[in-house]
Scaffold this motif. Structure first.
Motif, PDB file in Angstrom:
ATOM      1  N   THR A 103       8.631   9.506  -4.773  1.00  0.00           N
ATOM      2  CA  THR A 103       8.580   8.177  -5.382  1.00  0.00           C
ATOM      3  C   THR A 103       7.166   7.634  -5.232  1.00  0.00           C
ATOM      4  N   PRO A 104       6.640   6.977  -6.271  1.00  0.00           N
ATOM      5  CA  PRO A 104       5.258   6.478  -6.192  1.00  0.00           C
ATOM      6  C   PRO A 104       5.110   5.379  -5.152  1.00  0.00           C
ATOM      7  N   THR A 105       3.933   5.287  -4.584  1.00  0.00           N
ATOM      8  CA  THR A 105       3.616   4.220  -3.637  1.00  0.00           C
ATOM      9  C   THR A 105       3.654   2.880  -4.355  1.00  0.00           C
ATOM     10  N   ARG A 106       4.299   1.922  -3.723  1.00  0.00           N
ATOM     11  CA  ARG A 106       4.416   0.580  -4.310  1.00  0.00           C
ATOM     12  C   ARG A 106       3.487  -0.384  -3.568  1.00  0.00           C
ATOM     13  N   LEU A 107       2.624  -1.043  -4.319  1.00  0.00           N
ATOM     14  CA  LEU A 107       1.596  -1.919  -3.759  1.00  0.00           C
ATOM     15  C   LEU A 107       1.739  -3.311  -4.345  1.00  0.00           C
ATOM     16  N   LEU A 108       1.707  -4.313  -3.488  1.00  0.00           N
ATOM     17  CA  LEU A 108       1.722  -5.709  -3.939  1.00  0.00           C
ATOM     18  C   LEU A 108       0.297  -6.247  -3.893  1.00  0.00           C
ATOM     19  N   ILE A 109      -0.180  -6.750  -5.024  1.00  0.00           N
ATOM     20  CA  ILE A 109      -1.507  -7.359  -5.117  1.00  0.00           C
ATOM     21  C   ILE A 109      -1.349  -8.868  -5.032  1.00  0.00           C
TER      22      ILE A 109
END
Length: 357
Positions: free
Chosen positions: A4-10
């Motif tokens: 699963t792709p890495t999830r990043l909050l900006i």
């Protein structure tokens, strides 16, 4: 089994100086699933939803002395921390990236309470109060100017410069400029950042006739809050509230007259545009002057304090520079030494190292 792709909050909000570096970073993280955290009624509501899911919270800074209003602000801060914490848990995010400002506080606190890594980018030469306070809480603080590190002795600082959108790195983009400016004419670009600059606009309009007489064209980006924006009319004068193709405009310009927000300065430097800088006098802790000092230290710009600058001084300095193309060329070259053109790649690599370690 599929990874699963890495999830990043900006977490980036407010002005172009906070938003554009974060957008440039995202362009270099195509393998990440990215969502955005902002506040209602700010610039991100116009820019971000075209590319990323935008989540919003209500948060503001402690601008006044302690009182009833401060209690309301504190209450909203606590509520926003809980909102961000819930978002991070439900969204299964692996980390947070923020460009500082009010929104960084609840974002950093919420992330750390969940044991998530945080990377903060500080574009200004004098880091803001939020960065100075929360910097030590972060896994890394990327700085836009080397000098910023000395104000963050307890934080893990890494010099990455400030990312710019990819079009600013295109040396041939000036050819895409769609404004009626003769190829041989000197071009002066005037802009005040995403907020505009009414005081600078007034000075420029007083000086403009002499610059026209010298053969110069002026592209004047007035912002949307100047009541006299259309008061000057001339064949060599182009007045717009904003212009989308800033990269082409700055690459074509012989000289810029500008405020000294970190984002604008980085764009000027990457494009090698010499400048006259007039820092916004009411910027928090006069941080725009600190930014401008980075450029004057390497002879990349002239700096004038707004309260001391007269129309006559500005008029004469611009005429002098227009008659000194070698000096302008050298100023432009000097500006390039204070930024890294591969900043977005360096920052993206830092994000990967912190989040995936």
């Amino acid at each position: 089994m599929v990874d699963t792709p890495t999830r990043l909050l900006i977490a980036a909000s407010g002005t172009g100086g906070h938003l554009f570096p974060a957008i440039a970073l995202c362009e270099k993280l195509p393998e990440y699933q990215i969502e955005w955290l902002g506040v209602p009624n700010r610039l991100e509501t116009q820019l971000v939803p075209k590319q990323y899911k935008l989540n919003t919270i209500s948060v503001e800074g402690f601008q006044k002395g302690f009182g009833i209003s401060s209690l309301f602000t504190l209450w909203k801060l606590i509520g926003s921390i809980l909102e961000v914490r819930k978002l991070l848990k439900q969204g299964n995010f692996q980390g947070v990236f923020t460009t500082g400002g009010y929104i960084a506080g609840p974002s950093v606190i919420a992330a750390r309470s969940l044991g998530l890594p945080v990377i903060l980018h500080e574009a200004n030469a004098l880091p803001g109060k939020v960065t100075r306070f929360f910097g030590p809480w972060c896994d890394a603080v990327a700085v836009g100017f080397n000098v910023a590190a000395k104000y963050l002795p307890k934080a893990k600082t890494i010099y990455t410069s400030t990312p710019v959108r990819s079009q600013f790195l295109d040396e041939g983009i000036a050819a895409t400029l769609d404004l009626p400016i003769p190829a041989e004419a000197p071009l002066i670009v005037v802009f005040g950042g995403s907020q505009g600059a009414v005081a600078v606009n007034k000075l420029v309009r007083q000086c403009a006739p002499a610059w026209f007489e010298a053969g110069a064209y002026i592209v004047h980006l007035t912002g949307e809050s100047d009541p006299d924006a259309n008061s000057l009319q001339h064949p060599q004068y182009i007045c717009l509230p904003f212009y989308d193709n800033m990269a082409a405009l700055l690459r074509r310009a012989n000289l810029a007259i500008s405020r000294s927000g970190a984002g604008s300065l980085t764009e000027l430097a990457v494009c090698g545009t010499p400048s006259i800088l007039i820092p916004y006098p009411f910027a928090a802790e006069d941080h725009q002057t600190y930014n401008a000092n980075v450029f004057t230290a390497v002879n990349a710009a002239l700096l004038f304090k707004q309260s001391d600058l007269t129309a006559e001084t500005l008029l004469q300095e611009v005429l002098r520079l227009l008659k000194s193309p070698d000096e302008l060329r050298q100023m432009g070259e000097n500006s390039k030494v204070v930024v890294l053109p591969d900043s977005a790649e360096k920052l993206a690599q830092l994000v990967r190292e912190v989040i995936e370690k």
